[in-house]
Design an enzyme around this catalytic site. Structure first.
Site, PDB file in Angstrom:
ATOM      1  N   ASP A 134      -1.351  -0.647   5.963  1.00 56.80           N
ATOM      2  CA  ASP A 134      -1.511  -0.042   7.277  1.00 56.80           C
ATOM      3  C   ASP A 134      -2.934   0.370   7.601  1.00 56.80           C
ATOM      4  OD1 ASP A 134      -1.483   2.039   5.323  1.00 56.80           O
ATOM      5  OD2 ASP A 134      -1.303   3.449   6.982  1.00 56.80           O
ATOM      6  N   ASP A 184       0.884  -1.143   0.000  1.00 55.01           N
ATOM      7  CA  ASP A 184       0.000   0.000   0.000  1.00 55.01           C
ATOM      8  C   ASP A 184       0.938   1.213   0.000  1.00 55.01           C
ATOM      9  OD1 ASP A 184      -2.220   1.753   0.898  1.00 55.01           O
ATOM     10  OD2 ASP A 184      -1.102   1.701   2.783  1.00 55.01           O
ATOM     11  N   ASP A 199      -7.110  -1.433   4.124  1.00 56.06           N
ATOM     12  CA  ASP A 199      -6.246  -2.530   3.695  1.00 56.06           C
ATOM     13  C   ASP A 199      -6.658  -3.871   4.303  1.00 56.06           C
ATOM     14  OD1 ASP A 199      -4.616  -0.848   2.185  1.00 56.06           O
ATOM     15  OD2 ASP A 199      -3.446  -0.284   3.950  1.00 56.06           O
TER      16      ASP A 199
HETATM   17  P1  ADP Z   1      -3.655   4.335   0.234  1.00 59.52           P
HETATM   18  O1  ADP Z   1      -4.177   3.181  -0.526  1.00 59.52           O
HETATM   19  O2  ADP Z   1      -2.538   5.015  -0.495  1.00 59.52           O
HETATM   20  O3  ADP Z   1      -3.274   4.006   1.632  1.00 59.52           O
HETATM   21  P2  ADP Z   1      -6.293   5.192   0.917  1.00 59.52           P
HETATM   22  O4  ADP Z   1      -6.990   4.078   0.244  1.00 59.52           O
HETATM   23  O5  ADP Z   1      -6.248   5.217   2.375  1.00 59.52           O
HETATM   24  O6  ADP Z   1      -4.824   5.410   0.312  1.00 59.52           O
HETATM   25  O7  ADP Z   1      -6.955   6.536   0.440  1.00 59.52           O
HETATM   26  C1  ADP Z   1      -7.115   6.767  -0.921  1.00 59.52           C
HETATM   27  C2  ADP Z   1      -7.521   8.167  -1.157  1.00 59.52           C
HETATM   28  O8  ADP Z   1      -8.844   8.375  -0.646  1.00 59.52           O
HETATM   29  C3  ADP Z   1      -6.672   9.168  -0.471  1.00 59.52           C
HETATM   30  O9  ADP Z   1      -5.549   9.496  -1.250  1.00 59.52           O
HETATM   31  C4  ADP Z   1      -7.613  10.340  -0.306  1.00 59.52           C
HETATM   32  O10 ADP Z   1      -7.685  11.069  -1.503  1.00 59.52           O
HETATM   33  C5  ADP Z   1      -8.947   9.671  -0.075  1.00 59.52           C
HETATM   34  N1  ADP Z   1      -9.249   9.522   1.339  1.00 59.52           N
HETATM   35  C6  ADP Z   1      -9.323   8.384   2.039  1.00 59.52           C
HETATM   36  N2  ADP Z   1      -9.650   8.626   3.321  1.00 59.52           N
HETATM   37  C7  ADP Z   1      -9.753   9.957   3.431  1.00 59.52           C
HETATM   38  C8  ADP Z   1     -10.043  10.844   4.508  1.00 59.52           C
HETATM   39  N3  ADP Z   1     -10.282  10.393   5.747  1.00 59.52           N
HETATM   40  N4  ADP Z   1     -10.086  12.169   4.237  1.00 59.52           N
HETATM   41  C9  ADP Z   1      -9.831  12.625   3.012  1.00 59.52           C
HETATM   42  N5  ADP Z   1      -9.543  11.856   1.970  1.00 59.52           N
HETATM   43  C10 ADP Z   1      -9.515  10.555   2.150  1.00 59.52           C
HETATM   44 MG    MG Z   2      -2.584   3.233   3.594  1.00 58.77          MG
END
Ligand code: ADP
Ligand code: MG
Length: 628
Positions: free
Chosen positions: A521, A328, A525
């Protein structure tokens, strides 16, 4: 020593004494038989009972069964031949029990060793009352209490520093010897040792939920979870024991029959039956039964000293075969500590926009939430926020002062039907809508962890052939990370279920050649962590859901530990295979000697105990993982 072991020791001593006594007292006939049977039952009743249980559960052919058949057989032969030498059956049982006793002892010792080496269990917490410090048991400290940790003391409970500065030694938790400096506002975990200054810490968890308790619980569970590594032995036993039993039967029957029919000599049944029984004793896989779980246990102990928690021995095998590692991005390859760079297209006062976003995000565990709170900088009044809803992979919606607020990526805006303005900045964009109206976006950015590049090199050196990144973030951000780290593949803009789809595609691609490990993390995930062959979670920054779903947890979020975990698992399995090969080699030699009539039951049991001792010593090597 546990009670059970003490009883066993008494039984062993009693049997030795009884055998000596019976040797000097000349009783004969039925009385002699009864006395010997009594001694036999004293030393062997539990083995016999286990053997009966085994038959009832249709798990024939374990070591208890083999011992029971061999010793009862020896008894029967002695009765049949009217020799009155019942010693042998008892002696075999006695040796076997001595072996078992030693094994229990060794397992206990190495367990103590591991616990001792980890040495992280705190004994007390200092609580300040009326200006005086009092020592209390850490499990009585309620969440939110301010505790005092003096230089040299262990932090007993997870919390946040409210006063003082100091450096912490986290070596016991993470294996890293570099001290970490902390000040007010920093989160600290239990098990670290406070080195230089006095710290006041407001606890954020109960003792039972704190890192230190969790680690100890994990290690103890992993040790208890013997059944999984027993599966390994069962698999091996599935072909081993039937072969041995059939061979024994053939050994008892074939030679006499051949003697009778072809050679026309006396069949010598008793001699061949005795050899077959000896053969059974030799074939008992005790050394393996002991050393394999012990090796896994030592490997798990060694890994946890390096800050890698492996939740069960079954994961060792999967880990050792890793060929594809899927990461991730946020919080795994990048620090997950976002800085607010800019606010665009907002007609509102920037501070107001940030305030709404921070309030709406107040319940999220996503790293973006924490960074918005930090940028906002003021105390969050949670009573102003209602109807919080987090849309994993998109963002959050909530009502702030009764007004609907949405903060998240383009997907979130689309799903709410809010038209937004795209942004060209190279960062993660958080669009904000208030009361259904677009209010501009906040640009935040994250940095790649300093160890991420090294982690990739190490993985390649550990034989991993494919590195992949899956992220919910935009392609622009993903591309930069993927190029910097020279990843083989990267996919962006993924919702949690799409991450699962990607992992399933990768699993298909590698077609059972090696295994796939996912490292992540976040809450989002958790599904992929479960779906992959093996899930690794970041323990310090990681969400509880991810830690729960994972099979392996990295205490210090350091991605180079993935390669280290693989190497530890390989070493552990190498030792397991060495022990199997060694034990089988000695067994085969004894089996041949036994079949030829050169080995008796005594030698057989002796060889078995000897192999076991060496295998146990070899197993303990798995504890040493420092220079891997
Ligand atoms: P990654 O897979 O890189 O860990 P996430 O799946 O957690 O990223 O999040 C993907 C995208 O969704 C983030 O880049 C953001 O744009 C949006 N996002 C997720 N959770 C939040 C949040 N709590 N507040 C704002 N944006 C969010
Ligand atoms: Mg993440």
């Amino acid at each position: 020593m546990e009670k059970e072991q003490k009883i066993k020791l008494v039984r062993i001593l009693f049997t030795v004494a009884a055998l000596i006594a019976l040797h000097f007292v000349h009783v004969t006939g039925t009385l002699r038989l009864i006395l010997y049977i009594a001694v036999y039952l004293v030393i062997g009743y539990d083995i016999l009972w286990e053997a009966i249980e085994g038959i009832r559960e249709k798990e024939l052919f374990d070591e208890d069964f083999l011992m029971a058949v061999a010793t009862i057989g020896a008894f029967a032969l002695a009765i049949y031949e009217k020799t009155g030498s019942y010693n042998e059956a008892i002696a075999v049982m006695l040796f076997f029990q001595i072996g078992e006793f030693f094994e229990d002892y060794a397992v206990d010792r190495s367990r103590d060793n591991i616990a001792g080496l980890m040495d992280i269990r705190p004994d007390y917490a200092n609580v300040e009352e009326n200006g005086k410090l009092s020592r209390v048991s850490p499990d009585t400290v309620p969440i939110g209490t301010v505790i005092v940790v003096q230089p040299g003391e262990k932090i007993p409970i997870d919390g946040v520093v409210t006063g003082g500065t100091s450096t912490l030694n986290t070596a016991a938790l993470t294996g890293e010897s570099l001290p970490r400096s902390v000040e007010a506002g920093d989160a600290v975990v239990s098990g670290s040792v406070n080195q230089t200054g006095l710290l006041k810490i407001r606890t954020t968890k109960a003792f039972g939920e704190s890192t230190v308790s969790q680690i100890l619980e994990l290690v103890e569970d992993a040790a208890e979870r013997k059944s999984k590594s027993e599966a390994f032995i069962t698999r091996f036993a599935r072909f081993y024991t039937p072969i041995v039993c059939i061979s024994a039967l053939l050994l008892a029957v074939l030679p006499p029959v051949i003697r009778m029919t072809l050679l026309h000599t006396a069949p010598r049944w008793h001699e061949w039956i005795y050899r077959a029984l000896t053969f059974l004793v030799i074939s008992c896989p005790c050394a393996l039964v002991v050393s394999i779980p012990l090796t896994f246990f030592a490997g798990i102990g060694g890994a946890s000293r390096a800050g890698i928690l492996i939740k069960g021995s079954n994961f060792m095998e999967t880990l050792s075969k890793t060929k594809t590692v899927v990461f991730d991005k946020t919080g795994t390859l990048t620090k997950g500590v976002f800085e607010v760079d800019d606010i665009h297209h907002s007609e509102m006062e920037h501070e107001r926009l940030l305030e709404y976003a921070a309030l709406a995000e107040s319940a999220s565990s996503h790293p973006i939430s924490a960074s918005l709170q930090r940028a906002y900088g003021k105390e969050i009044d949670r009573t102003r926020v209602t109807e919080i809803h987090e849309d994993s992979g998109r963002g959050v919606t909530a009502k702030v002062d009764g007004v609907p607020v949405a903060a998240g990526n383009e997907k979130l805006m689309e799903s709410l039907g809010v038209s937004y303005i795209s942004c060209r900045s190279a960062g993660t964009i958080i669009h904000v809508a208030i009361n259904g109206e677009y209010q501009g976006h906040i640009v935040v950015s994250d940095v790649i962890k300093p160890q991420s590049a090294e982690a990739m090199t190490e993985l390649r050196r550990a034989g991993v052939t494919k590195t992949v990144m899956l992220t919910g973030d935009s392609w622009k951000v993903a591309e930069r990370v993927a190029q910097t780290l020279k990843l083989n593949e990267a996919h962006a803009g993924l919702l949690p279920e799409q991450k699962v789809e990607q992992v399933e595609r990768l699993l298909q691609q590698q077609q059972g050649k090696g295994t796939l490990t996912f490292v992540g993390d976040g809450v989002n995930d958790a599904p992929v962590l479960t779906r992959a062959d093996l899930g690794i979670a970041m323990g310090a920054m990681g969400s509880d859901a991810a830690i729960e779903a994972a099979d392996v947890v990295l205490m210090d979020d350091n991605p180079t530990k993935v390669a280290k975990a693989i190497r530890i698992a390989r070493k552990c399995l190498r030792i397991v295979y060495q022990n199997i090969a060694f034990a089988i080699a000695v067994k085969l030699a004894c089996l041949i000697l036994g079949a030829l009539g050169f080995a008796n039951m005594w030698l057989a049991v002796f060889a078995d105990v000897g192999v076991m001792v060496l295998a146990v010593l070899n197993a303990i090597r798995a504890l040493r993982v420092k220079n891997l």
